[in-house]
Write a protein that holds these residues in place. Sequence first.
Motif, PDB file in Angstrom:
ATOM      1  N   MET A   1      25.207  -1.877  -2.877  1.00 44.13           N
ATOM      2  CA  MET A   1      24.404  -0.791  -2.355  1.00 44.13           C
ATOM      3  C   MET A   1      25.286   0.442  -2.202  1.00 44.13           C
ATOM      4  SD  MET A   1      22.125  -0.630   1.127  1.00 44.13           S
ATOM      5  CE  MET A   1      23.437  -0.983   2.275  1.00 44.13           C
ATOM      6  N   ASN A   2      24.821   1.555  -2.720  1.00 42.84           N
ATOM      7  CA  ASN A   2      25.535   2.807  -2.636  1.00 42.84           C
ATOM      8  C   ASN A   2      25.121   3.526  -1.348  1.00 42.84           C
ATOM      9  OD1 ASN A   2      26.506   5.407  -2.888  1.00 42.84           O
ATOM     10  ND2 ASN A   2      25.955   5.595  -5.030  1.00 42.84           N
ATOM     11  N   LEU A   3      26.047   3.738  -0.424  1.00 41.40           N
ATOM     12  CA  LEU A   3      25.723   4.359   0.855  1.00 41.40           C
ATOM     13  C   LEU A   3      25.303   5.816   0.702  1.00 41.40           C
ATOM     14  CD1 LEU A   3      28.372   2.879   3.286  1.00 41.40           C
ATOM     15  CD2 LEU A   3      25.991   2.227   2.992  1.00 41.40           C
ATOM     16  N   ARG A   4      25.584   6.415  -0.434  1.00 34.29           N
ATOM     17  CA  ARG A   4      25.128   7.780  -0.669  1.00 34.29           C
ATOM     18  C   ARG A   4      23.614   7.818  -0.885  1.00 34.29           C
ATOM     19  NH1 ARG A   4      27.402  12.802  -2.514  1.00 34.29           N
ATOM     20  NH2 ARG A   4      26.005  13.831  -3.971  1.00 34.29           N
ATOM     21  N   ASN A   5      23.039   6.732  -1.411  1.00 32.10           N
ATOM     22  CA  ASN A   5      21.625   6.727  -1.776  1.00 32.10           C
ATOM     23  C   ASN A   5      20.727   5.885  -0.882  1.00 32.10           C
ATOM     24  OD1 ASN A   5      22.234   8.335  -4.025  1.00 32.10           O
ATOM     25  ND2 ASN A   5      22.833   6.550  -5.167  1.00 32.10           N
ATOM     26  N   THR A   6      21.248   4.825  -0.284  1.00 36.42           N
ATOM     27  CA  THR A   6      20.406   3.901   0.468  1.00 36.42           C
ATOM     28  C   THR A   6      21.128   3.426   1.725  1.00 36.42           C
ATOM     29  OG1 THR A   6      19.432   3.118  -1.586  1.00 36.42           O
ATOM     30  CG2 THR A   6      19.100   1.748   0.337  1.00 36.42           C
ATOM     31  N   ARG A   7      20.402   3.380   2.822  1.00 30.52           N
ATOM     32  CA  ARG A   7      20.910   2.860   4.093  1.00 30.52           C
ATOM     33  C   ARG A   7      19.739   2.301   4.881  1.00 30.52           C
ATOM     34  NH1 ARG A   7      25.507   6.561   6.939  1.00 30.52           N
ATOM     35  NH2 ARG A   7      26.868   6.709   5.165  1.00 30.52           N
ATOM     36  N   HIS A   8      20.054   1.679   5.987  1.00 28.75           N
ATOM     37  CA  HIS A   8      19.041   1.257   6.953  1.00 28.75           C
ATOM     38  C   HIS A   8      19.270   2.082   8.211  1.00 28.75           C
ATOM     39  CE1 HIS A   8      18.677  -2.134   4.262  1.00 28.75           C
ATOM     40  NE2 HIS A   8      17.581  -2.499   4.907  1.00 28.75           N
ATOM     41  N   ILE A   9      18.206   2.633   8.766  1.00 30.91           N
ATOM     42  CA  ILE A   9      18.311   3.382  10.013  1.00 30.91           C
ATOM     43  C   ILE A   9      17.292   2.828  10.999  1.00 30.91           C
ATOM     44  CG2 ILE A   9      19.128   5.469   8.849  1.00 30.91           C
ATOM     45  CD1 ILE A   9      16.339   6.643   9.452  1.00 30.91           C
ATOM     46  N   ILE A  10      17.463   3.183  12.247  1.00 27.72           N
ATOM     47  CA  ILE A  10      16.537   2.736  13.288  1.00 27.72           C
ATOM     48  C   ILE A  10      15.543   3.857  13.569  1.00 27.72           C
ATOM     49  CG2 ILE A  10      16.306   2.072  15.706  1.00 27.72           C
ATOM     50  CD1 ILE A  10      19.116   0.813  15.441  1.00 27.72           C
ATOM     51  N   ILE A  11      14.267   3.517  13.455  1.00 25.93           N
ATOM     52  CA  ILE A  11      13.202   4.452  13.806  1.00 25.93           C
ATOM     53  C   ILE A  11      12.507   3.910  15.049  1.00 25.93           C
ATOM     54  CG2 ILE A  11      10.952   5.376  13.129  1.00 25.93           C
ATOM     55  CD1 ILE A  11      11.945   5.716  10.362  1.00 25.93           C
ATOM     56  N   LYS A  12      12.393   4.774  16.057  1.00 26.75           N
ATOM     57  CA  LYS A  12      11.722   4.399  17.296  1.00 26.75           C
ATOM     58  C   LYS A  12      10.353   5.070  17.328  1.00 26.75           C
ATOM     59  CE  LYS A  12      16.025   4.158  19.862  1.00 26.75           C
ATOM     60  NZ  LYS A  12      16.821   4.709  20.953  1.00 26.75           N
ATOM     61  N   ASN A  13       9.335   4.287  17.709  1.00 28.78           N
ATOM     62  CA  ASN A  13       8.020   4.855  17.942  1.00 28.78           C
ATOM     63  C   ASN A  13       7.375   4.121  19.107  1.00 28.78           C
ATOM     64  OD1 ASN A  13       6.963   2.448  16.885  1.00 28.78           O
ATOM     65  ND2 ASN A  13       6.600   3.323  14.865  1.00 28.78           N
ATOM     66  N   THR A  14       6.107   4.337  19.316  1.00 28.46           N
ATOM     67  CA  THR A  14       5.437   3.723  20.475  1.00 28.46           C
ATOM     68  C   THR A  14       5.373   2.210  20.386  1.00 28.46           C
ATOM     69  OG1 THR A  14       3.308   4.059  19.401  1.00 28.46           O
ATOM     70  CG2 THR A  14       4.037   5.765  20.942  1.00 28.46           C
ATOM     71  N   LYS A  15       5.527   1.650  19.179  1.00 27.51           N
ATOM     72  CA  LYS A  15       5.473   0.194  18.993  1.00 27.51           C
ATOM     73  C   LYS A  15       6.839  -0.470  19.152  1.00 27.51           C
ATOM     74  CE  LYS A  15       1.622   0.630  15.819  1.00 27.51           C
ATOM     75  NZ  LYS A  15       1.150   0.427  14.453  1.00 27.51           N
ATOM     76  N   GLY A  16       7.895   0.326  19.272  1.00 26.74           N
ATOM     77  CA  GLY A  16       9.239  -0.225  19.431  1.00 26.74           C
ATOM     78  C   GLY A  16      10.234   0.422  18.488  1.00 26.74           C
ATOM     79  N   SER A  17      11.329  -0.272  18.258  1.00 26.93           N
ATOM     80  CA  SER A  17      12.387   0.200  17.361  1.00 26.93           C
ATOM     81  C   SER A  17      12.433  -0.700  16.131  1.00 26.93           C
ATOM     82  CB  SER A  17      13.741   0.164  18.064  1.00 26.93           C
ATOM     83  OG  SER A  17      13.730   1.006  19.184  1.00 26.93           O
ATOM     84  N   PHE A  18      12.574  -0.075  14.958  1.00 28.98           N
ATOM     85  CA  PHE A  18      12.556  -0.820  13.714  1.00 28.98           C
ATOM     86  C   PHE A  18      13.727  -0.404  12.826  1.00 28.98           C
ATOM     87  CE2 PHE A  18       8.267  -0.288  15.267  1.00 28.98           C
ATOM     88  CZ  PHE A  18       7.788  -1.589  15.258  1.00 28.98           C
ATOM     89  N   LEU A  19      14.378  -1.375  12.215  1.00 27.88           N
ATOM     90  CA  LEU A  19      15.418  -1.124  11.227  1.00 27.88           C
ATOM     91  C   LEU A  19      14.709  -0.916   9.892  1.00 27.88           C
ATOM     92  CD1 LEU A  19      18.499  -0.978  10.948  1.00 27.88           C
ATOM     93  CD2 LEU A  19      18.450  -3.396  10.319  1.00 27.88           C
ATOM     94  N   VAL A  20      14.788   0.288   9.359  1.00 29.60           N
ATOM     95  CA  VAL A  20      13.988   0.678   8.200  1.00 29.60           C
ATOM     96  C   VAL A  20      14.880   1.033   7.014  1.00 29.60           C
ATOM     97  CG1 VAL A  20      12.280   2.349   7.382  1.00 29.60           C
ATOM     98  CG2 VAL A  20      12.225   1.574   9.745  1.00 29.60           C
ATOM     99  N   PRO A  21      14.626   0.449   5.831  1.00 33.63           N
ATOM    100  CA  PRO A  21      15.338   0.878   4.624  1.00 33.63           C
ATOM    101  C   PRO A  21      14.990   2.340   4.325  1.00 33.63           C
ATOM    102  CG  PRO A  21      14.131  -1.165   4.231  1.00 33.63           C
ATOM    103  CD  PRO A  21      13.688  -0.634   5.559  1.00 33.63           C
ATOM    104  N   THR A  22      16.000   3.142   4.084  1.00 32.32           N
ATOM    105  CA  THR A  22      15.825   4.570   3.854  1.00 32.32           C
ATOM    106  C   THR A  22      16.590   4.973   2.600  1.00 32.32           C
ATOM    107  OG1 THR A  22      15.727   4.836   6.244  1.00 32.32           O
ATOM    108  CG2 THR A  22      16.072   6.823   4.964  1.00 32.32           C
ATOM    109  N   HIS A  23      16.009   5.888   1.834  1.00 42.40           N
ATOM    110  CA  HIS A  23      16.616   6.323   0.571  1.00 42.40           C
ATOM    111  C   HIS A  23      16.805   7.835   0.608  1.00 42.40           C
ATOM    112  CE1 HIS A  23      15.575   2.328  -0.803  1.00 42.40           C
ATOM    113  NE2 HIS A  23      14.361   2.543  -0.324  1.00 42.40           N
ATOM    114  N   SER A  24      17.848   8.307  -0.056  1.00 41.64           N
ATOM    115  CA  SER A  24      18.096   9.748  -0.112  1.00 41.64           C
ATOM    116  C   SER A  24      18.016  10.234  -1.551  1.00 41.64           C
ATOM    117  CB  SER A  24      19.473  10.082   0.466  1.00 41.64           C
ATOM    118  OG  SER A  24      20.499   9.549  -0.342  1.00 41.64           O
ATOM    119  N   TYR A  25      17.450  11.417  -1.690  1.00 42.25           N
ATOM    120  CA  TYR A  25      17.359  12.094  -2.981  1.00 42.25           C
ATOM    121  C   TYR A  25      18.030  13.436  -2.805  1.00 42.25           C
ATOM    122  CZ  TYR A  25      13.987   8.412  -3.571  1.00 42.25           C
ATOM    123  OH  TYR A  25      13.390   7.181  -3.622  1.00 42.25           O
ATOM    124  N   ILE A  26      19.101  13.669  -3.572  1.00 46.51           N
ATOM    125  CA  ILE A  26      19.991  14.803  -3.342  1.00 46.51           C
ATOM    126  C   ILE A  26      19.783  15.876  -4.397  1.00 46.51           C
ATOM    127  CG2 ILE A  26      22.411  15.489  -3.135  1.00 46.51           C
ATOM    128  CD1 ILE A  26      22.872  12.384  -2.544  1.00 46.51           C
TER     129      ILE A  26
END
Length: 89
Positions: A1-26
Motif C-alpha cells: 500500500m502506497n501511503l501517498r495514495n491510500t490510508r485509513h483514517i478515523i471518522i467520527k459521527n453521531t453513530k460512533g467512530s469508524f476506521l475508514v479506507p481513504t484515497h487521495s487524488y493529487i
Amino acid sequence: MNLRNTRHIIIKNTKGSFLVPTHSYIEQTGNVVKVKFTFDKNLSSPEFEYVIADNEDGYIRMVTSKGIGFNSGSLFDQLFVWFDFIIKN
C-alpha cells in the motif's frame, strides 16, 4: 500500500467512530497542490462524500463536498498530516 495514495483514517459521527479506507487524488500546478480525499462509500459520513485540501492561498485549506470549510478537529488533523506528507514527498 502506497501511503501517498491510500490510508485509513478515523471518522467520527453521531453513530460512533469508524476506521475508514481513504484515497487521495493529487493535482499539482507549480507550487499549488490540490488533494481530493475520498472515503469508502459504505462507511463514510453522510454529511459529505469527499474533502478537497489545497495550499493555494499560502495555507492549508479544506472544504467538504458540501462546500463547508473547516480548519480544526480530528478529521482536519488527520488529513493535514497526510497532506503534509504528500507535499514533502
